[in-house]
Design an enzyme around this catalytic site. Structure first.
Site, mmCIF file in Angstrom:
data_model
loop_
_atom_site.group_PDB
_atom_site.id
_atom_site.type_symbol
_atom_site.label_atom_id
_atom_site.label_comp_id
_atom_site.label_asym_id
_atom_site.label_seq_id
_atom_site.Cartn_x
_atom_site.Cartn_y
_atom_site.Cartn_z
ATOM 1 N NE ARG A 155 37.366 55.094 40.532
ATOM 2 C CZ ARG A 155 38.653 55.042 40.547
ATOM 3 N NH1 ARG A 155 39.205 55.193 41.826
ATOM 4 N NH2 ARG A 155 38.933 54.317 39.031
ATOM 5 C CG HIS A 191 41.326 60.097 43.750
ATOM 6 N ND1 HIS A 191 40.060 59.678 43.575
ATOM 7 C CD2 HIS A 191 41.685 59.032 43.471
ATOM 8 C CE1 HIS A 191 39.633 58.821 42.221
ATOM 9 N NE2 HIS A 191 41.410 57.470 42.496
HETATM 10 P P1 NDP Z 1 41.256 44.411 39.629
HETATM 11 O O1 NDP Z 1 40.335 44.186 38.405
HETATM 12 O O2 NDP Z 1 42.770 43.687 39.092
HETATM 13 O O3 NDP Z 1 40.830 43.517 40.617
HETATM 14 C C1 NDP Z 1 39.343 43.904 40.772
HETATM 15 C C2 NDP Z 1 38.726 43.282 42.378
HETATM 16 O O4 NDP Z 1 37.923 42.950 42.603
HETATM 17 C C3 NDP Z 1 39.089 41.113 41.672
HETATM 18 O O5 NDP Z 1 39.749 40.497 42.469
HETATM 19 C C4 NDP Z 1 37.966 41.309 41.089
HETATM 20 O O6 NDP Z 1 37.117 39.845 41.729
HETATM 21 C C5 NDP Z 1 37.488 42.022 42.504
HETATM 22 N N1 NDP Z 1 35.772 42.541 42.316
HETATM 23 C C6 NDP Z 1 34.654 42.635 41.422
HETATM 24 N N2 NDP Z 1 33.929 42.492 41.296
HETATM 25 C C7 NDP Z 1 33.477 42.562 42.888
HETATM 26 C C8 NDP Z 1 32.569 41.525 43.378
HETATM 27 N N3 NDP Z 1 31.469 42.202 42.675
HETATM 28 N N4 NDP Z 1 32.311 41.826 44.691
HETATM 29 C C9 NDP Z 1 34.024 40.920 44.734
HETATM 30 N N5 NDP Z 1 34.433 41.369 43.902
HETATM 31 C C10 NDP Z 1 34.611 41.786 43.333
HETATM 32 O O7 NDP Z 1 41.667 45.671 39.720
HETATM 33 P P2 NDP Z 1 42.836 47.023 40.531
HETATM 34 O O8 NDP Z 1 43.397 45.699 41.873
HETATM 35 O O9 NDP Z 1 43.777 47.319 39.465
HETATM 36 O O10 NDP Z 1 42.104 48.066 40.984
HETATM 37 C C11 NDP Z 1 41.034 47.979 42.184
HETATM 38 C C12 NDP Z 1 40.280 49.494 42.413
HETATM 39 O O11 NDP Z 1 41.330 50.192 42.878
HETATM 40 C C13 NDP Z 1 40.345 49.706 40.709
HETATM 41 O O12 NDP Z 1 39.363 49.912 39.795
HETATM 42 C C14 NDP Z 1 40.064 51.679 41.573
HETATM 43 O O13 NDP Z 1 38.569 51.679 41.531
HETATM 44 C C15 NDP Z 1 40.300 51.148 42.200
HETATM 45 N N6 NDP Z 1 42.096 52.269 42.614
HETATM 46 C C16 NDP Z 1 42.241 53.134 42.849
HETATM 47 C C17 NDP Z 1 42.931 54.579 43.043
HETATM 48 C C18 NDP Z 1 43.173 55.450 43.729
HETATM 49 O O14 NDP Z 1 44.259 56.144 43.712
HETATM 50 N N7 NDP Z 1 42.561 55.238 45.044
HETATM 51 C C19 NDP Z 1 44.587 53.941 41.803
HETATM 52 C C20 NDP Z 1 43.845 53.348 41.181
HETATM 53 C C21 NDP Z 1 43.167 51.968 41.582
HETATM 54 P P3 NDP Z 1 37.305 38.473 40.946
HETATM 55 O O15 NDP Z 1 39.110 38.350 40.699
HETATM 56 O O16 NDP Z 1 36.635 37.965 41.134
HETATM 57 O O17 NDP Z 1 37.574 39.048 39.547
HETATM 58 C C1 OXD Z 2 42.456 55.622 39.710
HETATM 59 C C2 OXD Z 2 44.211 56.132 39.069
HETATM 60 O O1 OXD Z 2 41.671 54.646 38.819
HETATM 61 O O2 OXD Z 2 44.706 56.690 39.811
HETATM 62 O O3 OXD Z 2 42.328 55.727 40.525
HETATM 63 O O4 OXD Z 2 44.196 55.349 38.249
#
Ligand code: NDP
Ligand code: OXD
Length: 303
Positions: A218, A266
């Site tokens: 993000r 994005h």
């Molecule tokens: P998940 O919830 O499956 O994974 C999140 C990961 O981040 C987990 O491994 C979690 O740790 C880790 N995490 C969270 N907070 C912290 C922290 N403070 N310090 C270290 N690690 C942390 O999410 P997804 O993989 O499905 O998606 C991740 C992100 O990707 C979404 O939230 C979104 O922001 C972004 N995204 C962007 C898109 C785009 O188009 N650019 C599209 C889709 C997603 P733990 O394993 O310990 O819980």
């Molecule tokens: C996001 C999405 O979370 O596109 O960015 O799903």
């Protein structure tokens, strides 16, 4: 029991077909609600302000993966983020593309191509580069698998430090050690109180000199001015960003014109309408059967 969708008519048509086939109640838009008490589920990207209008609302479904833009919901209303294979593979593809672009010096070659300059550079083998993935959740693990298949050394960073087979994992208390080895750093973190503004000057200073940055988490996790300083100082050699702060990035922003930065607006993932509807259907059924809701967001930890 019915799901109300806030989206486009095109998506409404796909969702309507899938809910009709499943025999589940579906309302294609707010204007079609005749009895607000029937609405038990609401799916949207941006939640409407008048949620209190629906007295029997149980779960709000975010049609994307990240839910950081959602406000607090009324007491007793759960939030589910969409779990869809298409979102995960699309972001994985984008991360692989961006990592390869930095690994093979694409920003440098695009810059020289724009001036018609034939300027070869020495290349490195993938196995001599370590990719550090911040966020080893659903998408991070998928990206790790593909990058390893391409020959990169891969390490991962997560809050819990939960082991992932074949990948060296660093928990949140080992950020320095993780960063010190990341030749190409990939950010796939959710935006939370802990990750907002994470990538600033002190953070970049912990990376190896000349590291690359790939960012699809993000925008608010990255301090754009610190990025510029890290590029100018040589700590970073190049960056590829799918998310920026702000979004959309204004036309006169320095990053658009800096040849060391490649930007996409994005677009790493879009939710496929059918996959989104199938996730929502699974939520409705889990709620009815008293089963765990797929994609349930823990609002206290922020993801
Ligand atoms: P998940 O919830 O499956 O994974 C999140 C990961 O981040 C987990 O491994 C979690 O740790 C880790 N995490 C969270 N907070 C912290 C922290 N403070 N310090 C270290 N690690 C942390 O999410 P997804 O993989 O499905 O998606 C991740 C992100 O990707 C979404 O939230 C979104 O922001 C972004 N995204 C962007 C898109 C785009 O188009 N650019 C599209 C889709 C997603 P733990 O394993 O310990 O819980
Ligand atoms: C996001 C999405 O979370 O596109 O960015 O799903």
């Amino acid at each position: 029991m019915a799901l109300l969708l806030h989206s486009t008519p095109e998506r409404g048509a796909v969702w309507g077909r899938i809910f009709a086939e499943a025999g589940e109640g579906f309302i294609p838009d707010a204007a079609s609600v005749t009895d607000a008490s029937q609405v038990t589920h609401l799916a949207c990207w941006t939640p409407p302000a008048d949620l209190a209008r629906y007295p029997n609302l149980r779960t709000v479904i975010c049609v994307g993966a990240g839910t950081d833009h959602f406000p607090a919901l009324p007491d007793g209303v759960a939030l589910s983020r969409t779990i869809a294979p298409g979102i995960e593979t699309m972001v994985r593809d984008w991360v692989v593309m961006a990592t390869l672009a930095l690994h093979r010096d694409l920003p440098f070659y695009l810059d020289h191509a724009a001036r018609g300059e034939w300027q070869p550079r020495p290349a490195r083998l993938a196995r001599t580069r370590r990719v550090g993935i911040m966020g080893m959740g659903r998408i991070g693990r998928l990206a790790a698998e593909s990058l390893q298949a391409l020959g990169f050394a891969v390490s991962g960073y997560s809050r819990s430090g939960m082991p992932v087979e074949g990948v060296e994992i660093f928990g949140a208390n080992r950020l320095d050690a993780f960063l010190s080895e990341a030749d190409i750093l990939v950010c796939l973190l959710p935006l939370t109180d802990e990750t907002r503004g994470l990538m600033g000057s002190a953070f970049f200073d912990r990376l190896p000199q000349g590291a690359g940055l790939v960012h699809a988490g993000r925008g608010a996790q990255l301090d754009m001015e610190a990025l510029r300083q890290a590029l100018d100082g040589g700590r970073l050699s190049a960056a590829m960003l799918d998310v920026t702060d702000p979004e959309p990035l204004p036309a006169d922003h320095w990053a658009w014109r800096d040849p060391r930065v490649l930007i996409t607006p994005h677009i790493a993932a879009h939710t496929d309408a059918e996959e989104g509807a199938r996730h929502a259907l699974a939520v409705v059924r889990a709620d009815r059967d008293g089963q765990p809701v797929p994609g349930l967001v823990d609002r206290s930890r922020g993801y």
